[in-house]
Design a protein around this motif. Structure first.
Motif, PDB file in Angstrom:
ATOM      1  N   PRO B   8       0.833  -1.204   0.000  1.00 55.27           N
ATOM      2  CA  PRO B   8       0.000   0.000   0.000  1.00 55.27           C
ATOM      3  C   PRO B   8       0.870   1.257   0.000  1.00 55.27           C
ATOM      4  O   PRO B   8       2.083   1.178   0.147  1.00 55.27           O
ATOM      5  N   GLN B   9       0.244   2.411  -0.126  1.00 54.77           N
ATOM      6  CA  GLN B   9       0.990   3.669  -0.042  1.00 54.77           C
ATOM      7  C   GLN B   9       1.516   3.883   1.358  1.00 54.77           C
ATOM      8  O   GLN B   9       2.611   4.386   1.560  1.00 54.77           O
ATOM      9  N   SER B  10       0.690   3.528   2.341  1.00 60.53           N
ATOM     10  CA  SER B  10       1.090   3.670   3.735  1.00 60.53           C
ATOM     11  C   SER B  10       0.430   2.581   4.556  1.00 60.53           C
ATOM     12  O   SER B  10      -0.586   2.006   4.151  1.00 60.53           O
ATOM     13  N   LEU B  11       1.039   2.315   5.710  1.00 59.17           N
ATOM     14  CA  LEU B  11       0.602   1.191   6.521  1.00 59.17           C
ATOM     15  C   LEU B  11       0.949   1.486   7.976  1.00 59.17           C
ATOM     16  O   LEU B  11       2.060   1.952   8.270  1.00 59.17           O
ATOM     17  N   ILE B  12       0.011   1.204   8.860  1.00 58.64           N
ATOM     18  CA  ILE B  12       0.264   1.346  10.297  1.00 58.64           C
ATOM     19  C   ILE B  12       0.054  -0.013  10.938  1.00 58.64           C
ATOM     20  O   ILE B  12      -0.994  -0.639  10.744  1.00 58.64           O
ATOM     21  N   ILE B  13       1.042  -0.483  11.684  1.00 63.54           N
ATOM     22  CA  ILE B  13       0.906  -1.777  12.364  1.00 63.54           C
ATOM     23  C   ILE B  13       1.382  -1.639  13.801  1.00 63.54           C
ATOM     24  O   ILE B  13       2.096  -0.701  14.156  1.00 63.54           O
ATOM     25  N   LEU B  14       0.989  -2.596  14.623  1.00 70.23           N
ATOM     26  CA  LEU B  14       1.422  -2.613  16.014  1.00 70.23           C
ATOM     27  C   LEU B  14       2.769  -3.313  16.135  1.00 70.23           C
ATOM     28  O   LEU B  14       3.069  -4.276  15.401  1.00 70.23           O
ATOM     29  N   GLU B  15       3.558  -2.817  17.038  1.00 70.72           N
ATOM     30  CA  GLU B  15       4.866  -3.415  17.327  1.00 70.72           C
ATOM     31  C   GLU B  15       4.708  -4.910  17.574  1.00 70.72           C
ATOM     32  O   GLU B  15       3.790  -5.339  18.276  1.00 70.72           O
ATOM     33  N   GLY B  16       5.592  -5.691  16.963  1.00 72.75           N
ATOM     34  CA  GLY B  16       5.559  -7.139  17.148  1.00 72.75           C
ATOM     35  C   GLY B  16       4.809  -7.882  16.055  1.00 72.75           C
ATOM     36  O   GLY B  16       4.988  -9.094  15.887  1.00 72.75           O
ATOM     37  N   LYS B  17       3.985  -7.154  15.310  1.00 74.10           N
ATOM     38  CA  LYS B  17       3.228  -7.783  14.230  1.00 74.10           C
ATOM     39  C   LYS B  17       4.078  -7.901  12.966  1.00 74.10           C
ATOM     40  O   LYS B  17       5.097  -7.211  12.803  1.00 74.10           O
ATOM     41  N   ASN B  18       3.639  -8.790  12.068  1.00 75.88           N
ATOM     42  CA  ASN B  18       4.290  -8.953  10.770  1.00 75.88           C
ATOM     43  C   ASN B  18       3.557  -8.120   9.723  1.00 75.88           C
ATOM     44  O   ASN B  18       2.377  -7.777   9.897  1.00 75.88           O
ATOM     45  N   CYS B  19       4.240  -7.820   8.644  1.00 73.49           N
ATOM     46  CA  CYS B  19       3.576  -7.137   7.533  1.00 73.49           C
ATOM     47  C   CYS B  19       4.275  -7.481   6.229  1.00 73.49           C
ATOM     48  O   CYS B  19       5.428  -7.933   6.216  1.00 73.49           O
ATOM     49  N   ILE B 107       5.082   3.887   3.027  1.00 77.21           N
ATOM     50  CA  ILE B 107       5.439   4.456   4.329  1.00 77.21           C
ATOM     51  C   ILE B 107       4.876   3.563   5.418  1.00 77.21           C
ATOM     52  O   ILE B 107       3.665   3.356   5.515  1.00 77.21           O
ATOM     53  N   LEU B 108       5.780   3.007   6.212  1.00 77.49           N
ATOM     54  CA  LEU B 108       5.380   2.104   7.291  1.00 77.49           C
ATOM     55  C   LEU B 108       5.551   2.821   8.623  1.00 77.49           C
ATOM     56  O   LEU B 108       6.585   3.402   8.904  1.00 77.49           O
ATOM     57  N   ARG B 109       4.513   2.733   9.428  1.00 81.78           N
ATOM     58  CA  ARG B 109       4.607   3.270  10.781  1.00 81.78           C
ATOM     59  C   ARG B 109       4.284   2.138  11.752  1.00 81.78           C
ATOM     60  O   ARG B 109       3.233   1.497  11.649  1.00 81.78           O
TER      61      ARG B 109
END
Lengths: 112, 112
Positions: B8-19, B107-109
């Motif tokens: 994707p253009q940008s992505l927000i995930i929680l610490e510890g998760k995979n992406c 952009i990953l956050r």
């Protein structure tokens, strides 16, 4: 330490005042290149050089000049900067044959 | 037209998760594909590089895959950390001339 060094890191200048951004690499790479990076557009190639005295235009060469008089240095010259050249500039180097490219830390240029 | 598209253009995930980040390209003739990580305001740093014959390559918690038949690549990040927050850029190199085609980046956050 292998590195690509750009100077200056930050520069604010006025329209029409000639400037040069220097780039130097200590890895004896034949290939060097300049990019600009603008929000939403990603990295775009300005000029590249396959070896000493060999330079070629990238995707957005208008308003820029380069020279490659020696292997380690690849300066970017803006003869008459304009506000649309406000951008983040990166120099990169690599071995001919498409191996890994090393990037400098960037030069943030503002033209007012 | 030689293009690299990332999603994707940008992505927000929680610490510890995979992406997993995606890269589709139409570049020809193909030489190699690289994934870079770019921290805000800094130069891109290479994570992996794959040639036509390689279909997977790892660098710590980063694993890149390449399907040269479908012209798709992915970058999988395992057990994400806050320091993974950055822009991830897919770059395809064309055979001959060191021409690089850049994707616009994802952009990953990573949030705690």
């Amino acid at each position: 330490e292998a590195q690509v060094t750009q100077n200056p890191r930050y520069l604010i200048t006025v329209t029409g005042k000639k400037l040069t951004v220097t780039c130097s690499q200590n890895m004896n790479h034949e290939y060097m290149s300049w990019y600009r990076q603008d929000p939403g557009l990603g990295l775009r190639q300005i000029y590249y050089s396959m070896n000493v005295e060999v330079t070629d235009k990238g995707d957005v060469p208008e308003g820029y000049k380069v020279s490659r008089k020696e292997k380690r240095n690849f300066p970017l010259i803006l003869e008459s900067p304009s506000p649309n050249q406000t951008s983040l500039y990166f120099c990169a180097s690599g071995e001919t044959g498409h191996t890994e490219a090393f990037f400098g830390q960037g030069t943030r240029l503002t033209v007012v | 037209k030689n293009q690299v598209e990332q999603s994707p253009q940008s992505l927000i995930i929680l610490e510890g998760k995979n992406c997993t980040l995606q890269c589709n390209y139409t570049v020809s003739p193909f030489s190699n594909l690289r994934w870079y990580k770019q921290d805000t305001g800094r130069g891109p740093v290479s994570l992996t590089i794959m040639t036509f014959s390689e279909n997977t390559k790892s660098n710590g918690r980063y694993t890149a895959t390449l399907d040269a038949d479908t012209k798709q690549s992915s970058l999988h990040i395992t057990a994400s950390q806050l320091s993974d927050s950055a822009s991830y850029i897919c770059v395809v190199s064309m055979e001959y001339g060191n021409k690089l085609v850049f994707g616009a980046g994802t952009i990953l956050r990573v949030k705690s």
